[in-house]
Structure formats: structure tokens, C-alpha cells
Scaffold this motif. Structure first.
Motif, short mmCIF file in Angstrom:
data_model
loop_
_atom_site.label_atom_id
_atom_site.label_comp_id
_atom_site.label_asym_id
_atom_site.label_seq_id
_atom_site.Cartn_x
_atom_site.Cartn_y
_atom_site.Cartn_z
N ILE A 101 -8.59 21.88 -32.94
CA ILE A 101 -9.99 21.91 -33.39
C ILE A 101 -10.81 20.88 -32.63
O ILE A 101 -11.89 21.17 -32.10
N MET A 102 -10.30 19.65 -32.56
CA MET A 102 -11.03 18.57 -31.88
C MET A 102 -11.23 18.86 -30.40
O MET A 102 -12.28 18.55 -29.82
N ASP A 103 -10.21 19.45 -29.77
CA ASP A 103 -10.29 19.72 -28.33
C ASP A 103 -10.94 21.06 -28.02
O ASP A 103 -11.20 21.37 -26.85
N GLY A 104 -11.17 21.88 -29.04
CA GLY A 104 -11.74 23.20 -28.81
C GLY A 104 -10.77 24.17 -28.14
O GLY A 104 -11.18 25.14 -27.51
N ASP A 105 -9.46 23.91 -28.26
CA ASP A 105 -8.46 24.78 -27.64
C ASP A 105 -8.29 26.05 -28.49
O ASP A 105 -7.89 25.97 -29.66
N ALA A 106 -8.56 27.19 -27.88
CA ALA A 106 -8.56 28.45 -28.62
C ALA A 106 -7.18 29.07 -28.72
O ALA A 106 -6.96 29.97 -29.54
N THR A 107 -6.23 28.64 -27.89
CA THR A 107 -4.89 29.22 -27.93
C THR A 107 -3.83 28.14 -28.08
O THR A 107 -4.03 27.00 -27.67
N ARG A 108 -2.72 28.53 -28.65
CA ARG A 108 -1.57 27.65 -28.81
C ARG A 108 -0.34 28.52 -28.70
O ARG A 108 -0.17 29.48 -29.43
N ARG A 109 0.50 28.24 -27.70
CA ARG A 109 1.72 29.02 -27.46
C ARG A 109 1.42 30.51 -27.30
O ARG A 109 2.04 31.38 -27.90
N ARG A 110 0.38 30.76 -26.50
CA ARG A 110 -0.02 32.12 -26.10
C ARG A 110 -0.52 32.99 -27.25
O ARG A 110 -0.55 34.21 -27.16
N ARG A 111 -0.91 32.36 -28.35
CA ARG A 111 -1.52 33.08 -29.47
C ARG A 111 -2.80 32.34 -29.86
O ARG A 111 -2.97 31.16 -29.53
N PRO A 112 -3.70 33.00 -30.58
CA PRO A 112 -4.87 32.28 -31.07
C PRO A 112 -4.44 31.07 -31.89
O PRO A 112 -3.52 31.15 -32.71
N ALA A 113 -5.09 29.93 -31.65
CA ALA A 113 -4.82 28.75 -32.47
C ALA A 113 -5.16 29.05 -33.92
O ALA A 113 -5.93 29.99 -34.22
#
Length: 339
Positions: A101-113
């Protein structure tokens, strides 16, 4: 440049440890409110949005494995570390939910965060639930007071490291207010190393280890964490997206003050680098200049230095030999991954 290579035994060591911990981890998550439990299960790769079971690969289980190996290094049965392993894995996942959330990263391990899949508010709530569950897990063990103290110290450092990492983004690339490599090392130790050190120390503590042993294992994990973060920085610029699951050059586009960038900026060969870093569309040029100015080599050299320090600490501390061998194998694997 010669890459570090992962010994083939390391994945088996991690798999063996995570298999031991997995039933207790699932049981802990099942105690949560059904909604937060679903988000937690999604973050671990156990289900899709809506709760449909899946076998999506999760993380490597590094922290839970270090807890198990910490107990074995102290001469205890690996099962004594299960509460420690569950707690550190819950805290790690909590930190990832909030970091995305803080970094604005939309994906995590090739899936939506989680925040993209469920919403920002729900993701914050799920992270809070995991944090509370981690503390509860440790508070119920016979050595609960000592265990919670170890975890709270690591959490304080983790938050401090995350705060510094966020503040680094707003600081200039050059001049007296620039981020130094020394500041970076302190940030990496706190943000990444503190929880790795806590995992080793917690496992040992639950296994009955004395203060000297737990302190030594904590330092091992902290040095490993710095090395781990340095390798992450290299992969964040030059890693293969199909392997890392992250877009190529993502750290440069986000303006992160990673070690290769900071090291390159000290070189006269990188005079044009600040302008490139301020142009997100020129990340390939920036990456090439960082490498030419020695940033990549400097980061990997620094990673090897911390790896060597961790190895020395392990070999000089009175510990059970088989567990030390497994810890050394995992250490080399994590620092040599995907390079």
C-alpha cells in the motif's frame, strides 16, 4: 562478473521447514474473522478472491525456516520453534500487505496485491489482524514474555527502517542531504535484517538457548538481511521479470534510493546519472550507467561482505553442527538467488 550460485540442497531445507510449520500456520489463520482470514489466505497463496482454494506459489518461507533452524542450532527439537516460525511469518506477511500500500505496488507474486484485490482499507485491516495474531501466538508459549520482547524489538526496528526507506525517496541524489551508503546499510538492517535476526533468535530462545547464543543468531540474521536487501536491489534493476515477478527497472521508475544507485552516484563516471534518474522513461539508460559506474558490482561486493560476516558468526558460535550446515546452505542460496 561471477554470479553467486545457489546450492541445490537449499530449496529442500526450506521446504522441509515450511512443511513442518504449515499446519500450525493454517490453524492460526483459521482463528481470524472469516473475512480477514480469507485475505490472509489469499496473501499466502492458499485461495483466490472469494475463498476458492488454489495452489498459487507463495513465498520461500525464509523466516519460518530460520526459526526452525535456530531451534535446531540450539540443540532443541525443531518442533519447539513452531510458534516462533508462525509468528515471524505472520509479521512478515503483515509487513508486505502494508508495504504494498505504501509503495503503491499493484502486484505481489504475479497476482494482484491484497489492497488491489480487496481494497486498501480491508488490506490494512488484514495486516493488523496478522500482527495481533503473531503477538497472541507468542504470548501463549511458556517463554512468552521473552519471545514477545524479541518480536517487539524487531518490529520497532522494522518500522524505523520502513520510515527511513520512505523518507529516502524524497531526498536529493546529490549534495549534503543525499542518502549515504552508511544510512542505507542501517535502513536495510532495520527493515529487512531485524525480522530475519528475530526469526533465528526466537527459534533458539524457544529451544532454550542462552542470551549469548540468541544474540549471536540475531546478528547472523541481521547481516543476512542486509545482504538479502542488496541482492533485491540488484534484481530490482537488472532482474528478469519472469523470474522476479516485478517489472524491469521498477525501482528506478519509483525513485528508490537503492544501494547500486547510491554507490554509482559516488563515481565521477556517473555525472549524468541524476538527470537520468529524474526521467522515468530513461530507466534503461540509467541502469546501463549505474552498471558502468560500478553500482552493481559494489552492491554484490557489499552483499558478499555481510554474507561472510554471517558465516563467521555461525562458525564461531557453539551450535549444533547439522543445523549450522543447513543455515549456511540457506544463507548462500538467498544471497545467490537468480543472479
Amino acid at each position: 562478473m561471477t554470479a553467486l550460485h545457489a546450492p541445490p540442497a537449499a530449496p529442500e531445507v526450506l521446504a522441509r521447514c515450511t512443511a513442518l510449520v504449515r499446519p500450525a500456520l493454517r490453524e492460526a489463520v483459521d482463528r481470524l474473522h472469516p473475512w480477514t482470514a480469507e485475505m490472509a489466505a489469499y496473501s499466502f497463496g492458499w485461495c483466490e478472491v472469494g475463498g476458492t482454494p488454489t495452489t498459487t506459489p507463495g513465498g520461500k518461507g525464509v523466516r519460518q525456516a530460520l526459526a526452525v533452524l535456530g531451534a535446531r542450532a540450539a540443540g532443541a527439537d525443531a518442533r519447539t520453534a513452531i510458534p516462533a516460525a508462525v509468528a515471524v511469518e505472520l509479521v512478515h506477511t503483515f509487513s508486505l500487505l502494508h508495504d504494498d500500500i505504501m509503495d503503491g505496488d499493484a502486484t505481489r507474486r504475479r497476482r494482484p496485491a491484497v489492497w488491489k484485490a480487496y481494497g486498501t482499507g480491508p488490506a490494512v485491516l488484514a495486516g493488523d489482524a496478522l500482527f495481533a495474531l503473531a503477538v497472541e501466538t507468542l504470548a501463549t508459549v511458556p517463554q512468552g514474555a521473552r519471545a514477545v520482547r524479541l518480536l517487539s524489538t524487531a518490529l520497532t526496528d522494522l518500522v524505523r527502517g520502513q520510515a527511513d526507506d520512505l523518507l529516502f525517496t524524497g531526498r536529493p541524489h546529490t549534495g549534503p542531504d543525499r542518502v549515504t551508503t552508511e544510512e542505507y546499510r542501517a535502513m536495510a538492517e532495520a527493515k529487512t535484517g531485524a525480522l530475519l535476526g528475530c526469526a533465528c533468535a526466537l527459534g533458539a530462545a524457544l529451544g532454550g538457548a542462552d542470551e549469548d547464543t540468541t544474540n549471536a543468531l540475531d546478528r547472523v540474521g541481521r547481516h543476512l538481511g542486509i545482504a538479502f536487501q542488496l541482492v533485491d536491489d540488484v534484481l530490482g534493476i537488472w532482474g528478469d521479470p519472469t523470474v522476479t515477478g516485478k517489472p524491469a527497472g521498477g525501482d528506478l521508475r519509483e525513485g528508490k534510493k537503492t544501494y547500486p544507485v547510491l554507490a554509482a552516484l559516488t563515481s565521477p563516471a556517473a555525472r549524468a546519472l541524476p538527470d537520468l534518474l529524474n526521467s522515468p522513461e530513461r530507466t534503461q539508460e540509467a541502469a546501463a550507467l549505474i552498471e558502468a559506474a560500478g553500482g552493481r558490482t559494489a552492491a554484490l561486493t557489499e552483499a558478499r561482505t555481510h554474507t561472510a560476516t554471517a558465516r563467521t558468526l555461525l562458525t564461531r558460535t557453539p551450535l549444533a553442527t547439522p543445523a549450522v550446515e543447513d543455515l549456511l546452505t540457506v544463507l548462500d542460496y538467498l544471497v545467490g538467488r537468480d543472479l
